[in-house]
Design a protein around this motif. Structure first.
Motif, mmCIF file in Angstrom:
data_model
loop_
_atom_site.group_PDB
_atom_site.id
_atom_site.type_symbol
_atom_site.label_atom_id
_atom_site.label_comp_id
_atom_site.label_asym_id
_atom_site.label_seq_id
_atom_site.Cartn_x
_atom_site.Cartn_y
_atom_site.Cartn_z
ATOM 1 N N ALA A 1 -31.465 4.767 44.202
ATOM 2 C CA ALA A 1 -32.497 4.530 43.186
ATOM 3 C C ALA A 1 -31.917 4.739 41.792
ATOM 4 N N LEU A 2 -31.047 5.694 41.631
ATOM 5 C CA LEU A 2 -30.406 5.920 40.336
ATOM 6 C C LEU A 2 -29.542 4.721 39.952
ATOM 7 N N ASP A 3 -28.801 4.187 40.894
ATOM 8 C CA ASP A 3 -27.960 3.016 40.618
ATOM 9 C C ASP A 3 -28.813 1.819 40.223
ATOM 10 N N GLU A 4 -29.949 1.633 40.901
ATOM 11 C CA GLU A 4 -30.825 0.503 40.572
ATOM 12 C C GLU A 4 -31.411 0.665 39.163
ATOM 13 N N LEU A 5 -31.824 1.862 38.819
ATOM 14 C CA LEU A 5 -32.386 2.071 37.486
ATOM 15 C C LEU A 5 -31.333 1.895 36.406
ATOM 16 N N MET A 6 -30.119 2.274 36.676
ATOM 17 C CA MET A 6 -29.048 2.112 35.693
ATOM 18 C C MET A 6 -28.707 0.628 35.502
ATOM 19 N N PRO B 1 -40.108 0.880 38.642
ATOM 20 C CA PRO B 1 -39.226 1.725 37.826
ATOM 21 C C PRO B 1 -39.879 3.023 37.351
ATOM 22 N N GLU B 2 -41.192 2.988 37.046
ATOM 23 C CA GLU B 2 -41.853 4.214 36.578
ATOM 24 C C GLU B 2 -41.941 5.252 37.694
ATOM 25 N N GLN B 3 -42.272 4.801 38.894
ATOM 26 C CA GLN B 3 -42.326 5.729 40.018
ATOM 27 C C GLN B 3 -40.929 6.228 40.389
ATOM 28 N N GLY C 1 -34.143 -1.583 46.756
ATOM 29 C CA GLY C 1 -34.967 -2.465 45.940
ATOM 30 C C GLY C 1 -36.260 -1.824 45.455
ATOM 31 N N TRP C 2 -36.604 -0.674 45.975
ATOM 32 C CA TRP C 2 -37.857 -0.015 45.588
ATOM 33 C C TRP C 2 -37.828 0.396 44.124
ATOM 34 N N ALA C 3 -36.722 0.906 43.651
ATOM 35 C CA ALA C 3 -36.631 1.358 42.266
ATOM 36 C C ALA C 3 -36.712 0.189 41.297
ATOM 37 N N LEU D 1 -38.481 6.754 38.256
ATOM 38 C CA LEU D 1 -38.139 7.802 37.291
ATOM 39 C C LEU D 1 -38.821 9.116 37.671
ATOM 40 N N LEU D 2 -40.073 9.029 38.097
ATOM 41 C CA LEU D 2 -40.777 10.231 38.533
ATOM 42 C C LEU D 2 -40.100 10.832 39.766
ATOM 43 N N PHE D 3 -39.686 9.981 40.702
ATOM 44 C CA PHE D 3 -38.991 10.449 41.899
ATOM 45 C C PHE D 3 -37.706 11.195 41.523
ATOM 46 N N LEU D 4 -36.944 10.631 40.585
ATOM 47 C CA LEU D 4 -35.698 11.276 40.182
ATOM 48 C C LEU D 4 -35.940 12.537 39.363
#
Length: 69
Positions: free
Chosen positions: A62-67, A46-48, A40-42, A50-53
């Motif tokens: 986190a990639l799945d959550e952003l997608m 979302p901006e952080q 749930g963090w992503a 993207l920086l993490f990835l």
């Protein structure tokens, strides 16, 4: 100098690799593998995320959550 004497001198001067062991090489940089963020963090950041990835590109939750956004 005879042929045998020259051959013995040549063999004595040549290095052999019978007991060759490659040198131990340590990695140039220390291992820096940050842990995956909590669930749930992503979605909340979302901006952080993207920086993490960008800094640590890999397949994680986190990639799945952003997608899904």
């Amino acid at each position: 100098m005879s042929f045998e004497a020259a051959a013995v001198a040549l063999v004595a001067d040549v290095d052999t690799f019978a007991n060759f062991e490659p040198p131990v090489v340590k990695p140039p940089f220390p291992a820096n593998d940050p842990a995956d963020p909590e669930a749930g963090w992503a979605t909340r950041n979302p901006e952080q995320a993207l920086l993490f990835l960008f800094v640590s590109p890999r397949d994680c939750a986190a990639l799945d959550e952003l997608m899904a956004l």
